[in-house]
Design an enzyme around this catalytic site. Sequence first.
Site, mmCIF file in Angstrom:
data_model
loop_
_atom_site.group_PDB
_atom_site.id
_atom_site.type_symbol
_atom_site.label_atom_id
_atom_site.label_comp_id
_atom_site.label_asym_id
_atom_site.label_seq_id
_atom_site.Cartn_x
_atom_site.Cartn_y
_atom_site.Cartn_z
ATOM 1 N N PHE A 170 0.847 -1.198 0.000
ATOM 2 C CA PHE A 170 0.000 0.000 0.000
ATOM 3 C C PHE A 170 0.882 1.249 0.000
ATOM 4 O O PHE A 170 0.545 2.259 0.591
ATOM 5 C CB PHE A 170 -0.938 -0.012 1.208
ATOM 6 C CG PHE A 170 -1.894 -1.181 1.191
ATOM 7 C CD1 PHE A 170 -3.023 -1.157 0.388
ATOM 8 C CD2 PHE A 170 -1.639 -2.323 1.930
ATOM 9 C CE1 PHE A 170 -3.893 -2.241 0.334
ATOM 10 C CE2 PHE A 170 -2.496 -3.416 1.903
ATOM 11 C CZ PHE A 170 -3.635 -3.368 1.088
ATOM 12 N N CYS A 198 -0.796 3.896 -10.454
ATOM 13 C CA CYS A 198 -1.722 2.955 -9.803
ATOM 14 C C CYS A 198 -3.192 3.269 -10.041
ATOM 15 O O CYS A 198 -3.917 2.441 -10.610
ATOM 16 C CB CYS A 198 -1.457 2.931 -8.302
ATOM 17 S SG CYS A 198 0.110 2.170 -7.914
ATOM 18 N N ARG A 223 4.266 9.100 -14.866
ATOM 19 C CA ARG A 223 3.316 8.189 -15.503
ATOM 20 C C ARG A 223 1.881 8.642 -15.210
ATOM 21 O O ARG A 223 1.540 8.914 -14.055
ATOM 22 C CB ARG A 223 3.525 6.747 -14.991
ATOM 23 C CG ARG A 223 4.772 6.109 -15.589
ATOM 24 C CD ARG A 223 5.022 4.757 -15.016
ATOM 25 N NE ARG A 223 5.423 4.822 -13.619
ATOM 26 C CZ ARG A 223 5.591 3.747 -12.843
ATOM 27 N NH1 ARG A 223 5.364 2.542 -13.330
ATOM 28 N NH2 ARG A 223 5.987 3.882 -11.593
HETATM 29 C C1 UDX Z 1 -1.464 4.982 -4.538
HETATM 30 C C2 UDX Z 1 -2.034 4.436 -3.207
HETATM 31 O O1 UDX Z 1 -2.252 5.556 -2.320
HETATM 32 C C3 UDX Z 1 -1.096 3.404 -2.584
HETATM 33 O O2 UDX Z 1 -1.696 2.852 -1.413
HETATM 34 C C4 UDX Z 1 -0.846 2.310 -3.609
HETATM 35 O O3 UDX Z 1 0.059 1.363 -3.096
HETATM 36 C C5 UDX Z 1 -0.306 2.887 -4.891
HETATM 37 O O4 UDX Z 1 -1.213 3.876 -5.397
HETATM 38 P P1 UDX Z 1 0.416 6.704 -5.254
HETATM 39 O O5 UDX Z 1 -0.031 6.411 -6.652
HETATM 40 O O6 UDX Z 1 1.870 6.700 -4.946
HETATM 41 O O7 UDX Z 1 -0.262 5.666 -4.235
HETATM 42 O O8 UDX Z 1 -0.121 8.163 -4.877
HETATM 43 P P2 UDX Z 1 -1.282 8.788 -3.969
HETATM 44 O O9 UDX Z 1 -0.676 9.557 -2.882
HETATM 45 O O10 UDX Z 1 -2.300 7.798 -3.611
HETATM 46 O O11 UDX Z 1 -1.918 9.828 -5.024
HETATM 47 C C6 UDX Z 1 -2.499 9.370 -6.246
HETATM 48 C C7 UDX Z 1 -3.034 10.542 -7.036
HETATM 49 O O12 UDX Z 1 -4.150 11.112 -6.382
HETATM 50 C C8 UDX Z 1 -2.048 11.671 -7.230
HETATM 51 O O13 UDX Z 1 -2.170 12.173 -8.558
HETATM 52 C C9 UDX Z 1 -2.479 12.715 -6.220
HETATM 53 O O14 UDX Z 1 -2.121 14.020 -6.590
HETATM 54 C C10 UDX Z 1 -3.981 12.520 -6.241
HETATM 55 N N1 UDX Z 1 -4.667 12.940 -5.005
HETATM 56 C C11 UDX Z 1 -4.393 12.306 -3.835
HETATM 57 C C12 UDX Z 1 -5.632 13.935 -5.061
HETATM 58 O O15 UDX Z 1 -5.906 14.510 -6.128
HETATM 59 N N2 UDX Z 1 -6.269 14.280 -3.909
HETATM 60 C C13 UDX Z 1 -6.010 13.679 -2.708
HETATM 61 O O16 UDX Z 1 -6.655 14.048 -1.709
HETATM 62 C C14 UDX Z 1 -5.048 12.672 -2.674
#
Ligand code: UDX
Length: 472
Positions: A151, A277, A344
């Site tokens: 995660f 992801c 990505r």
């Molecule tokens: C995600 C999951 O959180 C993680 O548990 C999993 O293992 C992999 O995928 P990650 O892709 O590294 O992690 O980034 P994350 O922090 O979840 O953000 C994903 C996207 O959502 C980003 O583009 C971020 O900017 C966006 N985001 C996140 C929002 O737009 N608003 C938020 O409140 C949180």
Amino acid sequence: MKIAVIGVGYVGLVSAACFAELGHTVVAVDNDPAKVAMLDAGHMPIHEDLLPELVKRHHGERLHFSSDIREASSDADVIFICVGTPPAINGDADMSYVEGVARELAASLHGHKVVVEKSTVPVGTAEAVQRTMLLHGASPNHFSVASNPEFLREGTAVSDFLFPDRILLGVPNDRTGKLLTELYQPILDGSYYQRPDAIPGDTTKAAQLIVTSVKSAELIKHASNAFLALKISFINSVANVCERVGADVREVALGMGTDSRIGPKFLTPGIGYGGSCFPKDVLAFRSVAKQVGYDFTLLTEVMEVNEDQKERFVAKVREALWTIRGKKLAVLGLAFKGGTDDVRDSPALELVRRFVEEGAQVTAYDPAAMSRAQATLPPGSVTYATDAYAACLNADAVLVLTEWPEFADLDLARVRKLLKLPIVLDGKNLLDPNKVKAAGLHYYGVGCCASPSPLPVSSAPAPRVAVETAAA
Ligand code: UDX
């Protein structure tokens, strides 16, 4: 314990370094010899906080790199599969790398091994790995297949690994469950946190161990990511309503998030989620559901809201600047989120492409992702600045597209002096609107605080964008 980690991407490299940190002996394998040579020479293939320190600490002692999967796995008790599962053309996850690893492992088993999927995979993958290994000559007594989804968030992956909310083990039998629990024992019993050289982090909440069937574990990972994506699309939709009624989405999110049933995290609106992801996993989860006869239309809506959010930001830029053609735009942030060099499925890059197509001159700056962006965007389409202020020089507007903390601390008076027009479009609600306005700048956030437009309003609301895939 002896561990082999197959695939040295974000998940594999972080897992390998963290297992070494917990005291295990790890060989991390990648079929790209250049990557292995790079790591052996002490260079990191990715930008990830705390990772260089951990790799340096254990490399050559408890952590080794190799491109020989058979040699690495022959000695291991547990083998983690961390290879990529990119989206296939029809929206399914492409499982060919996982299958390739299963075939290789079948040919190189000695003694009993636990093969663990850590990559995000569709439910049923462990069964397919098992079948593949048996078909390729592995004896059923020599291995079991488990699921231990990660995660980790990019940018905080090391802390997420060592200070997790939960450790999820999907296991086919008690023996495998016991073995995998041992791997994480220093986290579960807290002994890691007592070490004087432990990475600092939040030790107030103990990690919860969740042991499930293999299929449930596989589903938990997809369902968790899809739910988080849904939460973001939900708050983005709420932000769009806030803009129409003059409410402030930050206040709404605070009010909602303090309900412990909802929780405050993942309620920041913006230009849509991106990364390796969420976009892939929502699509893959919908595809898995479809294959088993369930039309998960809620996920279609999550994706459509996410696409729409980018269109709405383009409309906002048009509203602020009247026309985009010929305008000079300072873009702050290219990575899909702050704290990483990963571009990505970055909404920031998509928007940059869009502005360039519409005839804007884009000057961009990102603290970590510029070379990856440069390798992805058409050559010569964008000018890359040495810092945020250089990007702002003579720009018609500054656009914040990635939530890097350093952009929140910009010297706004300096920004004001550098800009040609006093316009800030904050696609991440990162800046303090009051400070922006106090510096004499017009502020456009998402779902809050829009300054009255200094220019004539030109555009109708953005159209909805359908999410088209062959699977749809
Ligand atoms: C995600 C999951 O959180 C993680 O548990 C999993 O293992 C992999 O995928 P990650 O892709 O590294 O992690 O980034 P994350 O922090 O979840 O953000 C994903 C996207 O959502 C980003 O583009 C971020 O900017 C966006 N985001 C996140 C929002 O737009 N608003 C938020 O409140 C949180």
